[in-house]
Design a protein around this motif. Structure first.
Motif, mmCIF file in Angstrom:
data_model
loop_
_atom_site.group_PDB
_atom_site.id
_atom_site.type_symbol
_atom_site.label_atom_id
_atom_site.label_comp_id
_atom_site.label_asym_id
_atom_site.label_seq_id
_atom_site.Cartn_x
_atom_site.Cartn_y
_atom_site.Cartn_z
ATOM 1 N N ALA A 135 2.399 13.646 -11.829
ATOM 2 C CA ALA A 135 3.168 12.404 -11.613
ATOM 3 C C ALA A 135 3.058 12.001 -10.154
ATOM 4 N N ASP A 136 2.451 10.838 -9.905
ATOM 5 C CA ASP A 136 2.413 10.299 -8.548
ATOM 6 C C ASP A 136 3.699 9.508 -8.339
ATOM 7 N N GLU A 137 4.578 10.069 -7.507
ATOM 8 C CA GLU A 137 5.880 9.444 -7.254
ATOM 9 C C GLU A 137 5.924 8.810 -5.859
ATOM 10 N N VAL A 138 4.732 8.527 -5.323
ATOM 11 C CA VAL A 138 4.664 7.972 -3.971
ATOM 12 C C VAL A 138 5.479 6.681 -3.869
ATOM 13 N N GLN A 139 5.369 5.842 -4.903
ATOM 14 C CA GLN A 139 6.069 4.551 -4.860
ATOM 15 C C GLN A 139 7.493 4.629 -5.412
ATOM 16 N N THR A 140 7.697 5.525 -6.333
ATOM 17 C CA THR A 140 8.941 5.479 -7.110
ATOM 18 C C THR A 140 9.988 6.514 -6.700
ATOM 19 N N GLY A 191 4.685 10.822 -1.054
ATOM 20 C CA GLY A 191 4.019 10.335 0.165
ATOM 21 C C GLY A 191 4.863 9.271 0.825
ATOM 22 N N LYS A 192 4.175 8.311 1.382
ATOM 23 C CA LYS A 192 4.759 7.163 2.090
ATOM 24 C C LYS A 192 6.203 7.312 2.578
ATOM 25 N N PRO A 193 7.215 7.028 1.696
ATOM 26 C CA PRO A 193 8.585 6.933 2.215
ATOM 27 C C PRO A 193 9.107 8.243 2.794
ATOM 28 N N GLY A 249 -4.987 1.994 -11.709
ATOM 29 C CA GLY A 249 -4.165 2.901 -10.910
ATOM 30 C C GLY A 249 -4.684 3.006 -9.490
ATOM 31 N N TYR A 250 -3.807 3.398 -8.575
ATOM 32 C CA TYR A 250 -4.240 3.662 -7.198
ATOM 33 C C TYR A 250 -3.653 4.976 -6.726
ATOM 34 N N PHE A 251 -4.543 5.848 -6.240
ATOM 35 C CA PHE A 251 -4.097 7.177 -5.822
ATOM 36 C C PHE A 251 -4.513 7.519 -4.397
ATOM 37 N N GLY A 252 -5.292 6.629 -3.742
ATOM 38 C CA GLY A 252 -5.625 6.917 -2.352
ATOM 39 C C GLY A 252 -7.007 6.471 -1.975
ATOM 40 N N ASN A 253 -7.336 6.743 -0.705
ATOM 41 C CA ASN A 253 -8.589 6.188 -0.153
ATOM 42 C C ASN A 253 -9.689 7.231 0.033
ATOM 43 N N THR A 254 -9.469 8.465 -0.396
ATOM 44 C CA THR A 254 -10.490 9.504 -0.213
ATOM 45 C C THR A 254 -11.458 9.480 -1.401
ATOM 46 N N ASN A 314 -0.818 15.335 4.776
ATOM 47 C CA ASN A 314 -0.574 14.206 5.686
ATOM 48 C C ASN A 314 -0.517 12.833 5.050
ATOM 49 N N SER A 315 -0.823 12.737 3.791
ATOM 50 C CA SER A 315 -0.839 11.400 3.188
ATOM 51 C C SER A 315 -0.773 11.532 1.675
ATOM 52 N N GLY A 316 -0.529 10.403 1.050
ATOM 53 C CA GLY A 316 -0.535 10.364 -0.408
ATOM 54 C C GLY A 316 -1.918 10.692 -0.941
ATOM 55 N N SER A 317 -2.943 10.193 -0.246
ATOM 56 C CA SER A 317 -4.318 10.470 -0.694
ATOM 57 C C SER A 317 -4.578 11.969 -0.690
ATOM 58 N N GLU A 318 -4.204 12.600 0.413
ATOM 59 C CA GLU A 318 -4.469 14.036 0.530
ATOM 60 C C GLU A 318 -3.674 14.812 -0.526
ATOM 61 N N ALA A 319 -2.467 14.313 -0.786
ATOM 62 C CA ALA A 319 -1.626 14.996 -1.782
ATOM 63 C C ALA A 319 -2.246 14.861 -3.179
ATOM 64 N N ASN A 320 -2.782 13.690 -3.499
ATOM 65 C CA ASN A 320 -3.412 13.535 -4.810
ATOM 66 C C ASN A 320 -4.705 14.346 -4.914
ATOM 67 N N GLU A 321 -5.446 14.430 -3.803
ATOM 68 C CA GLU A 321 -6.643 15.300 -3.783
ATOM 69 C C GLU A 321 -6.244 16.724 -4.153
ATOM 70 N N ALA A 376 -0.843 9.795 -13.344
ATOM 71 C CA ALA A 376 -0.394 8.395 -13.359
ATOM 72 C C ALA A 376 0.702 8.201 -12.333
ATOM 73 N N GLU A 377 0.712 7.001 -11.753
ATOM 74 C CA GLU A 377 1.902 6.585 -11.006
ATOM 75 C C GLU A 377 2.974 6.458 -12.081
ATOM 76 N N THR A 378 4.144 7.018 -11.850
ATOM 77 C CA THR A 378 5.122 7.007 -12.937
ATOM 78 C C THR A 378 5.408 5.572 -13.376
HETATM 79 C C1 LIG Z 1 0.924 5.361 -5.852
HETATM 80 C C2 LIG Z 1 0.171 5.726 -4.614
HETATM 81 N N1 LIG Z 1 -0.390 6.917 -4.507
HETATM 82 C C3 LIG Z 1 -1.089 7.290 -3.423
HETATM 83 C C4 LIG Z 1 -1.257 6.439 -2.373
HETATM 84 C C5 LIG Z 1 -2.076 6.859 -1.180
HETATM 85 O O1 LIG Z 1 -1.252 7.167 -0.111
HETATM 86 P P1 LIG Z 1 -1.788 7.141 1.420
HETATM 87 O O2 LIG Z 1 -2.121 5.723 1.725
HETATM 88 O O3 LIG Z 1 -0.636 7.709 2.167
HETATM 89 O O4 LIG Z 1 -2.978 8.013 1.474
HETATM 90 C C6 LIG Z 1 -0.678 5.178 -2.445
HETATM 91 C C7 LIG Z 1 -0.828 4.196 -1.317
HETATM 92 O O5 LIG Z 1 -0.639 3.026 -1.418
HETATM 93 C C8 LIG Z 1 0.052 4.804 -3.582
HETATM 94 O O6 LIG Z 1 0.619 3.593 -3.690
#
Ligand SMILES: Cc1ncc(COP(=O)(O)O)c(C=O)c1O
Length: 1009
Positions: free
Chosen positions: A816-821, A846-848, A704-709, A676-683, A783-785
């Protein structure tokens, strides 16, 4: 020469200081800097009359004697050692010159200062009000001289009009002169007093910085003082204030309101401001045209008249409307009739003849909400479709009312726009009241009237048939009512001047085919004056002008016997939303921008606030295919009415989504997980790495930022290494190992170092070696790419190749965290890892991918999935729901169908070219980086050290927001402007952004000088 005047200063005033020559038209002016103070030395032209200087010195003294609370920042005269205000000293050629010395103010000429905000202009006005009140008691014989710049004597230009060759220009000036002559009696009846008479943009000084709001630091040069009505002073300042303003009327209103706040103006004076302002501009251009004839080789003279001519030629605003605006700004009634007319209307409201006839009680009709918040019509706020305009309300309703002062997005025609950019201001606020009723319904005059105007405005979305009635209150005051969207043939029998009695049928409602294309209704509008607008009343106005227009066109409910409180729209309260948030939401939930925004509608890359003001969204990357995409809305709605359940059941939507995602992946990556989210996906990515390697150690870049969990915060240095981490109970876990962000602009290995990628990757190898030495085993590298919160960084192109080699040789996985890229944002690449020419072991999306619907996706290799499958069942209740799958699939299809990756590439090119041009012009732009529509603009305060300019970034982001363009800031020092619009953004929007950014960067230059 400087030495000569230095000696003079020492001799006359006993001061030692260094001199710099300043500009001066006739006299010599020098800036004098002593170790403690700054002065201006004035060396008057040979032959200058003593009385001229005496007048200035005494007036300055007079102004300095006023009470502190009303002090105007004018220079102080420094008396000579002998106690005189001025004296005579011989210049190097032996000519006697009058010399005098005044204190010098810090500050920049208003002409060169940016931004020229309303608050600043108001402050200037307030000083001018004080000054005119104080100069009233000042007198001097020299004030009575003949003077071409005294507006009272400006009639001289009439005899000189022959110097203007251009016929259009000549006609403009002739009209101004005629209008001025008509006012002469009024002007001559006003009391005359001493006025400054030249508060032009070079005689106003302004100071301000990035963290100090600009303020007026000085008003100088009283050399043009004369006797005239005080309003002349205001009109002269106004003539400079309006030039080069995008909203000159608003700027003038601020000035007038400022004056009124300290020296209340009479209605007569307010009425004179605009014609006198134009007369001053006319005097200026005639004077400089004559000068240009005398000095044909001086191009500057012609250039300097440019802004005044441009204003006179381009801003043919109605004097009547400007007067209404200025009166409103001063809190004066619209006219003498306005108040009694409104009082009479409210007294008799309830007894007027019912507009739709005695059988129809409008009080029983429901209100329909067509507001920004309450209606999704039109779907595209830039282009209402005929079927939408023709069905604004539920067709089952026979009778309904549309709100007065309601902000609506239905007014999409060009005529409603106030600027040339797609997201320029527009007129959204409804100034009438609508009554929806069947076509053919008869309208009865609510009270006795004379037909003032009849028209058939045939353009699409106009009125069709329209009638304006004139009424007269028993006191004899006239007011008007307008009825639009009528059947044109029903009004052809009417004659202008025809008298109607209360109750007479005068028109019928039109069909869409002849009422402008609208759902049958009548738009009823009241006006207390038609001065300046004639028969062309705006039916909708800019939200920023709403209060002004309300005073001209009050709620017509009075005439319709309706309750004002019921028919007047009030938007959802922003204050309430903020209060609830403050009281009931966690305090570390942050709002964007200094002035919080409330958005009620979105469309493509635009957002609309509660009053329908459009914003260009260059910030939000979640609405990847655009806000409120109709295809996304449609598949979601359709799925929700069919089935929305979990991944324990088979469903074609799930397989379709997996196939869509995988079609973009390298073939090695063939197993999907939906969450359901980028956080969950990185977990989940962490769990996959641990399951496959049996290890826990993770290497990841700084910031780096990978989520709020819990798990993702553990690997997000942006969180656990933040200044507030300790207070939040966060610290770096012992299984997390940090490497530098591969930032080749500010990091330790820079762009000119070909080995930068390898060198940054070496840090990963070093951690691996340490782990080995400690008997620890690596689970992986994540890493976020392209690190985003790290500052929109693009690592050297071979960075990940080197990193992955090290990681894999240690048995770790590459995540590779491709949430942003991901998903085409980079224009040249569908995913960031393609640019790095690597294939990760786990990809996180995630996100987009949900365009606002919460979706996360993890894609991995079968062998890794197999390791994970040895563990307990994996289940995410909402991950991979039918709803999420159809939404995700549709988003990916839209990226293809609308060729959004190509658009990202094209718009990225345009944006980068423009940003690089700005970089050449503005020293604070240190770096412009990114790909496609993933863009970072790194702001610096020093080109050598590349010191991050955090304050500038904050200023730029907030000023851009005031200009209604959204962008963010990022990076460890929050100094990198982040531009990541939805991929739908167009060339005009990019140019708009660049234009405004250039303007704001100029402000930065001024504020940091
Ligand atoms: C690179 C990256 N990974 C993961 C996340 C976490 O995604 P979510 O807020 O959907 O849990 C974010 C959110 O900003 C992000 O920028």
């Amino acid at each position: 020469m400087l030495q000569h005047w230095s000696r003079a200063i020492a001799h006359i005033w006993g001061l030692e200081g260094s001199l710099t020559q300043l500009d001066g038209e006739y006299d010599l002016n020098f800036s004098v800097a002593t170790p403690t103070e700054q002065f201006v030395l004035k060396v008057m032209r040979p032959g200058c009359e003593q009385a001229f200087v005496d007048m200035q010195c005494l007036s300055l003294e007079h102004l300095h004697q006023q009470s502190l609370s009303a002090q105007v920042p004018v220079p102080q005269v420094i008396t000579t050692l002998e106690g005189q205000n001025f004296t005579v000293y011989h210049d190097p050629r032996g000519k006697p010159r009058i010399v005098w010395l005044v204190s010098k103010f810090e500050g920049l000429n208003y002409a060169h200062f940016q931004p020229k905000s309303g608050v600043l202009i108001h402050q200037l006005g307030s000083y001018m009000g004080h000054m005119s009140a104080q100069l009233e008691s000042f007198n001097h014989a020299y004030l009575k001289r003949d003077f071409k710049w005294n507006l009272m004597q400006s009639g001289w230009i009439e005899a000189e009009l022959g110097c203007i060759e251009n016929l259009e220009r000549k006609e403009i000036i002739t009209t101004i002169v005629e209008q001025f002559k008509a006012l002469e009696t009024d002007l001559n009846n006003l009391p005359q007093q001493c006025i400054h008479n030249d508060v032009n943009d070079y005689n106003i000084l302004v100071q301000g910085s990035l963290n100090q709001a600009p303020y007026i630091s000085g008003i100088i040069d009283l050399g043009d003082m004369c006797l005239a009505p005080r309003v002349c002073d205001l009109a002269i300042a106004g003539a400079y204030i309006v030039l080069d303003q995008t909203q000159p009327e608003q700027a003038l209103a601020q000035l007038v309101a400022g004056v009124h706040s300290s020296a209340p103006l009479t209605a007569m004076e307010v009425a004179l401001v605009w014609p006198l302002l134009r007369m001053r501009l006319a005097v200026s251009v005639v004077n400089s045209t004559l000068m240009a004839l005398d000095n044909p080789d001086d191009p500057y003279i012609t250039i300097s008249q440019g802004p005044a001519w441009a204003f006179l030629q381009n801003h043919r605003m109605s004097g009547g409307l400007i007067e209404a605006r200025l009166r409103f700004a001063c809190g004066l009634p619209l006219n003498t009739a306005a108040k009694p007319t409104l009082a009479w209307l409210s007294e008799h409201s309830g007894a007027f003849f019912p507009l739709l006839g005695a059988d129809i009680d409008l009080n029983q009709a429901p209100m329909v909400n067509l507001s920004v918040e309450g209606s999704s019509i039109p779907q595209d706020p830039f282009s209402i479709q005929p079927h939408e305009a023709q069905q604004l309300i539920n067709p089952n309703l026979q009778l309904a009312l549309g709100y007065y002062l309601e902000p609506r997005l239905v007014y999409t025609d060009k005529a409603f726009k106030n600027g040339s950019w797609p997201s320029s201001n527009r007129r959204t606020v409804h100034l009438g009241l609508d009554i929806f009723a069947p076509a053919g319904t008869a309208l009865h005059a609510p009270l006795a009237a004379t037909v003032e105007a009849i028209d058939n405005r045939q353009a699409n979305l106009d009125y069709g048939g329209v009638v304006i009635l004139r009424h007269r209150s028993p006191r004899g005051d006239e007011f008007y009512s307008l009825y639009g969207h009528l059947n044109p043939s029903s009004v052809t029998q009417l004659k202008v001047g025809q008298e109607l009695s209360a109750g007479d049928v005068f028109a019928h409602l039109g069909e869409p085919s002849h009422n402008g294309g609208w759902d049958p209704h009548v738009h009823v509008q009241l006006a207390l004056s038609i001065e300046g607008m004639g028969y062309d009343w705006p039916g909708a106005v800019d939200p920023d002008d709403m209060n002004l227009w309300q005073s001209v066109c009050p709620n017509p409910s009075l005439l319709l016997n309706l309750d004002h409180d019921v028919t007047q729209y009030s938007p959802p309260s922003k204050d309430h939303a903020q209060q609830v948030r403050q009281d009931h939401f966690g305090q570390n939930l942050k709002l964007s921008y200094a002035e919080p925004l409330m958005f009620l509608r979105g469309w493509r890359h635009y957002l609309f606030d509660e009053w329908g003001r459009p914003y260009l969204d260059a910030y939000n990357n979640v609405p990847h295919v655009g806000h409120a995409h109709p295809r996304v809305a449609q598949v979601a709605a359709e799925q929700l009415v069919r089935i929305n359940t979990n991944s324990r059941y088979l469903h074609p939507s799930r397989s379709a989504f997996a196939e869509q995602v995988l079609s973009h992946m390298p073939s090695e990556l063939s197993v999907c997980y939906f969450v359901n989210s980028g956080s969950e996906a990185n977990e989940l990515a962490l769990r996959l790495a641990r399951a496959h390697t049996g290890a826990k150690q993770i290497i990841t870049p700084q910031h780096g930022y990978f989520g709020n969990t819990t798990g993702t915060v553990d690997i997000s240095a942006y969180k656990f290494a933040s200044p507030k981490a300790r207070a939040g109970g966060l610290s770096q876990p012992d299984w997390v190992h940090l490497v530098d962000v591969a930032d080749d602009y500010r990091g330790q290995y820079r762009r000119d170092d070909k080995a930068a990628g390898e060198l940054y990757a070496q840090q990963v190898a070093q951690h691996i070696a340490t782990l080995k030495a400690n008997g620890e085993q690596l689970a992986g590298f994540i890493a976020e790419t392209f690190p985003s919160v790290g500052g929109q960084i693009v690592p050297p192109p071979d960075y990940l190749q080197h990193v992955y080699k090290h990681v894999r040789s240690a048995g770790g996985l590459c995540i590779a965290d491709e949430v942003q890229t991901g998903l085409g944002r980079l224009g040249d690449f569908y995913f960031g890892f393609e640019q790095q020419q690597v294939v990760p072991d786990v990809v996180v999306l995630g996100k987009p991918i949900g365009n606002g619907h919460p979706i996360g996706v993890v894609v991995t290799r079968p062998a890794i999935a197999a390791s994970f499958a040895h563990g307990p069942e994996f289940f995410s209740t909402f991950g991979g729901s039918n709803l999420s799958c159809v939404v995700g699939t549709e988003v990916l299809r839209i990226v293809e169908d609308e060729q959004l990756m190509n658009n990202a590439q094209d718009m990225g090119k345009l944006l980068f070219a423009g940003l690089r041009k700005l970089q050449r012009e503005h020293a604070c732009i240190g770096d412009v980086r990114g790909f496609g529509l993933f863009v970072g603009v790194d702001l610096i305060s020093d080109p050598d050290s590349r010191k991050p300019a955090t304050q500038i970034a904050d200023y730029v982001k907030n000023r851009m927001c005031e200009e209604r363009i959204l962008m963010g800031s990022e990076g460890p020092d929050d100094n990198v402007l982040k531009i990541r619009p939805p991929l739908t953004i167009g060339a005009e929007d990019v140019n708009h952004l660049l234009h405004m950014l250039d303007k704001v960067m100029h402000e930065v230059k001024v504020l940091t000088a």
